[in-house]
Design an enzyme around this catalytic site. Structure first.
Site, short mmCIF file in Angstrom:
data_model
loop_
_atom_site.label_atom_id
_atom_site.label_comp_id
_atom_site.label_asym_id
_atom_site.label_seq_id
_atom_site.Cartn_x
_atom_site.Cartn_y
_atom_site.Cartn_z
N ASN A 1 -2.13 -2.49 6.18
CA ASN A 1 -3.12 -2.96 7.18
C ASN A 1 -4.08 -4.01 6.59
O ASN A 1 -4.56 -4.88 7.31
CB ASN A 1 -3.89 -1.79 7.82
CG ASN A 1 -4.59 -0.91 6.83
OD1 ASN A 1 -4.28 -0.93 5.64
ND2 ASN A 1 -5.54 -0.11 7.30
N GLU B 1 -7.88 6.69 -0.93
CA GLU B 1 -8.58 6.29 0.30
C GLU B 1 -7.58 6.55 1.41
O GLU B 1 -6.61 5.82 1.56
CB GLU B 1 -8.98 4.82 0.18
CG GLU B 1 -10.14 4.48 1.07
CD GLU B 1 -9.66 4.04 2.42
OE1 GLU B 1 -9.65 4.90 3.33
OE2 GLU B 1 -9.28 2.88 2.58
N CYS C 1 -8.76 2.25 9.07
CA CYS C 1 -9.19 3.63 8.81
C CYS C 1 -10.62 3.88 9.26
O CYS C 1 -11.04 5.03 9.39
CB CYS C 1 -9.01 3.96 7.34
SG CYS C 1 -9.76 2.76 6.27
N GLU D 1 -14.47 3.00 -3.72
CA GLU D 1 -14.05 1.64 -4.04
C GLU D 1 -15.18 0.69 -3.67
O GLU D 1 -15.96 0.97 -2.75
CB GLU D 1 -12.79 1.29 -3.28
CG GLU D 1 -11.61 2.14 -3.72
CD GLU D 1 -10.29 1.62 -3.19
OE1 GLU D 1 -9.49 1.14 -4.00
OE2 GLU D 1 -10.06 1.69 -1.98
P1 NAD Z 1 1.94 5.40 4.11
O1 NAD Z 1 0.93 6.29 3.50
O2 NAD Z 1 3.38 5.88 4.20
O3 NAD Z 1 1.98 3.96 3.34
C1 NAD Z 1 0.99 3.45 2.51
C2 NAD Z 1 1.58 3.06 1.16
O4 NAD Z 1 2.17 4.20 0.54
C3 NAD Z 1 2.69 2.01 1.22
O5 NAD Z 1 2.59 1.17 0.08
C4 NAD Z 1 3.94 2.83 1.13
O6 NAD Z 1 5.05 2.11 0.64
C5 NAD Z 1 3.52 3.90 0.15
N1 NAD Z 1 4.29 5.15 0.21
C6 NAD Z 1 4.82 5.74 1.29
N2 NAD Z 1 5.44 6.88 0.93
C7 NAD Z 1 5.29 7.00 -0.39
C8 NAD Z 1 5.72 7.96 -1.35
N3 NAD Z 1 6.40 9.06 -0.99
N4 NAD Z 1 5.38 7.77 -2.64
C9 NAD Z 1 4.69 6.69 -3.02
N5 NAD Z 1 4.26 5.74 -2.16
C10 NAD Z 1 4.56 5.90 -0.86
O7 NAD Z 1 1.44 5.04 5.52
P2 NAD Z 1 2.32 4.69 6.81
O8 NAD Z 1 3.40 5.69 7.08
O9 NAD Z 1 2.80 3.30 6.65
O10 NAD Z 1 1.23 4.81 7.96
C11 NAD Z 1 1.06 6.09 8.57
C12 NAD Z 1 -0.37 6.38 8.83
O11 NAD Z 1 -1.12 6.33 7.62
C13 NAD Z 1 -1.08 5.38 9.71
O12 NAD Z 1 -0.78 5.58 11.06
C14 NAD Z 1 -2.51 5.67 9.35
O13 NAD Z 1 -2.93 6.83 10.03
C15 NAD Z 1 -2.44 5.95 7.87
N6 NAD Z 1 -2.78 4.75 7.06
C16 NAD Z 1 -4.05 4.65 6.61
C17 NAD Z 1 -4.43 3.53 5.91
C18 NAD Z 1 -5.84 3.38 5.42
O14 NAD Z 1 -6.36 2.26 5.39
N7 NAD Z 1 -6.47 4.46 4.98
C19 NAD Z 1 -3.52 2.51 5.65
C20 NAD Z 1 -2.20 2.65 6.10
C21 NAD Z 1 -1.86 3.78 6.80
#
Ligand code: NAD
Length: 492
Positions: A164, A262, A296, A470
């Site tokens: 995001n 975060e 978020c 952060e």
């Molecule tokens: P996610 O947590 O899967 O992805 C975020 C990061 O984590 C990406 O770089 C992804 O490649 C990595 N990742 C995913 N699975 C992983 C694993 N098993 N091990 C290591 N790294 C891993 O998020 P998403 O599925 O893309 O989004 C789902 C929900 O997460 C969103 O709808 C939102 O609610 C939340 N989200 C929050 C933020 C925030 O700013 N706090 C950002 C993105 C998503």
């Protein structure tokens, strides 16, 4: 036919920004195996990036470890100068970076430009914080002794960043780590790797030495497994879902790393009936629809006191009707696509659930030419606490409005969540604002404002919204260890 994003990308003067090579040990590594990058608005392929694996990550960890000694020994002023020069290059290339962000993430171009400036700001902030990592002297409790506390870099750090804010989340983590004296390995989200790699090119041009910043793209589990298991990686910073944050915390426990997380939010936005209606509507619009709701800090539960409830819903619906949905590169767009189809589907599931449980649904007419990643701005009013949207983060342009009677009631409802990132309070009653800002269980509170982020503030959450901070003077502490030194036997 070539799509809008591809046309913009073809016109970039920096062709290397779309090369899709990974940065490992000072080399731009190409490879046979590639992952495609899509424009989330159209599904069009807009580029590809090298697919790195566990062996590449092991090379990166070794290179980071090799670079650590010289980087930590460099004077903080010199490290700061490199960070400032990196920020300045980002500002010089703001337009091209913004086009990359919008093309792969989907947000409106104006918001992408803001992200580049916001991201550069973290580098400038931490350039100075590195120079001020003072430590302490402690009045001694032992005769003839001097007590010092030093702040020292923890070692190799790793960052796993979300889609995001693909640029700002990278620089918020890398700026702090590098200023502390730690090399850092960044794993961007697979959906948005191009902008992170482009920003890394500018870091190299700014003079970051070999191995100090590395960026690898690939399968999240394949790349994070070596990071988690390796004792040379001493700190891990993650932004993303609470679910993945939990897995990483568990994985990092094996080698007892310093972890900062975060995670998700579920922000309550409290509007009391003493406020100016227009200001409350503007605040709720800003807090709900920035980044097309994929933020978020987004206002997930808009609680409105009954005395102002009906006029608020009417005015809020009218403001929402002005939102223009479309491709982020179209100048008039306010709401772009969801970056991931799963996020759009989650929005639709929350709308269906709320409708089935009796919420009133007001949806803008969807332009049928827009794809499945688009969610029309949708107002759910008369939402009740049992509905999914009142219990789970939305991450999209769906606004839930819930009526309330009293301060005590709304405080209890606001705090009845395992998330605790941000909250908003709109009231003209100063004593009430002070009471609520004290009692709300979260890391950040906006009182009569929806705009409070930036490099100087400690960004982070309570409860399952995360660990650590952060930005601010606290952000650098995530990459530093305290060392207590006692000089004894000083009596002449
Ligand atoms: P996610 O947590 O899967 O992805 C975020 C990061 O984590 C990406 O770089 C992804 O490649 C990595 N990742 C995913 N699975 C992983 C694993 N098993 N091990 C290591 N790294 C891993 O998020 P998403 O599925 O893309 O989004 C789902 C929900 O997460 C969103 O709808 C939102 O609610 C939340 N989200 C929050 C933020 C925030 O700013 N706090 C950002 C993105 C998503």
């Amino acid at each position: 036919m070539v799509g809008l994003a591809s046309r913009h990308l073809q016109n970039l003067s920096r062709r290397d920004f779309v090369a899709g090579a990974a940065l490992i040990d000072g080399c731009w590594t190409a490879g046979e195996e590639r992952d495609v990058v899509l424009d989330p608005a159209t599904g069009e392929e807009i580029g590809d990036v090298v697919h790195c694996g566990a062996a590449d990550m092991n090379l990166a960890i070794a290179a980071a470890e090799r670079s650590f000694h010289d980087w930590r020994e460099m004077l903080p002023q010199r490290r700061g100068a490199i960070l400032r020069s990196w920020a300045s290059l980002m500002r010089d290339h703001s337009e091209e970076l913004a086009v990359l962000v919008t093309s792969e993430q989907g947000k409106p171009l104006a918001e992408a430009r803001y992200e580049i400036a916001y991201g550069a700001g973290f580098l400038e902030w931490f350039a100075a914080e590195g120079e001020r990592a003072y430590g302490e002297t402690i009045p001694s409790h032992k005769p003839g002794s001097l007590l010092h506390v030093r702040m020292q870099p923890v070692g190799v750090a790793a960052a796993i960043t979300p889609w995001n804010f693909p640029v700002a989340m990278m620089t918020r983590k890398a700026g702090a780590a590098l200023a502390a004296g730690c090399p850092i390995i960044v794993k961007p989200a697979p959906e948005t790797p191009l902008s992170a790699l482009a920003v890394a090119r500018l870091a190299e041009e700014a003079g970051l030495p070999r191995g100090v910043l590395q960026v690898l793209v690939g399968d999240p589990i394949e790349l994070s497994t070596p990071l988690l298991g390796d004792t040379r990686v001493r700190a891990l910073s993650f932004t993303g879902s609470t679910q993945v944050g939990r897995l990483l915390l568990e994985g990092a426990a094996v080698t007892v790393k310093k972890v900062s997380l975060e995670l998700g939010g579920h922000a309550p936005f409290l509007i009391f009936d003493d406020v100016d209606l227009d200001k409350a509507v503007k605040g709720a619009m800003d807090a709900k629809f920035a980044t097309s709701g994929q933020d978020c800090l987004a206002a997930n539960r808009i609680y409105v006191q009954k005395g102002i409830y009906a006029p608020f819903v009417e005015a809020f619906a009218a403001a929402m009707a002005q939102l223009k949905v479309g491709h982020g590169l179209e100048p008039a767009t306010n709401i772009g696509p969801m970056t991931k189809l799963s996020v759009a589907n989650k929005c639709r599931a929350q709308i269906d659930d709320a409708a089935a449980r009796g919420a009133r649904v007001t949806t803008a007419k969807q332009d049928q030419s827009l794809g499945r990643n688009f969610v029309p701005p949708t107002l759910l009013s008369d939402v009740t606490d049992d509905m999914l949207i009142a219990r789970e983060e939305t991450f999209g342009p769906v606004a839930a409005v819930l009526p309330f009677d009293s301060e005590d009631e709304v405080l209890a409802r606001a705090n009845a969540s395992e998330m605790g990132l941000a909250a908003y309070v709109y009231t003209d009653n100063l004593r009430r604002a002070l009471r609520l800002s004290e009692k709300i269980e979260c890391g950040m509170v906006g009182v009569n404002t929806a705009s409070f982020t930036g490099p100087p503030i400690p960004f982070g959450g309570w409860k399952q919204s995360g660990i650590g901070r952060e930005g601010s003077r606290h952000g650098i502490e995530e990459y530093m260890e305290l060392k207590y030194v006692c000089f004894g036997d000083l009596a002449a």
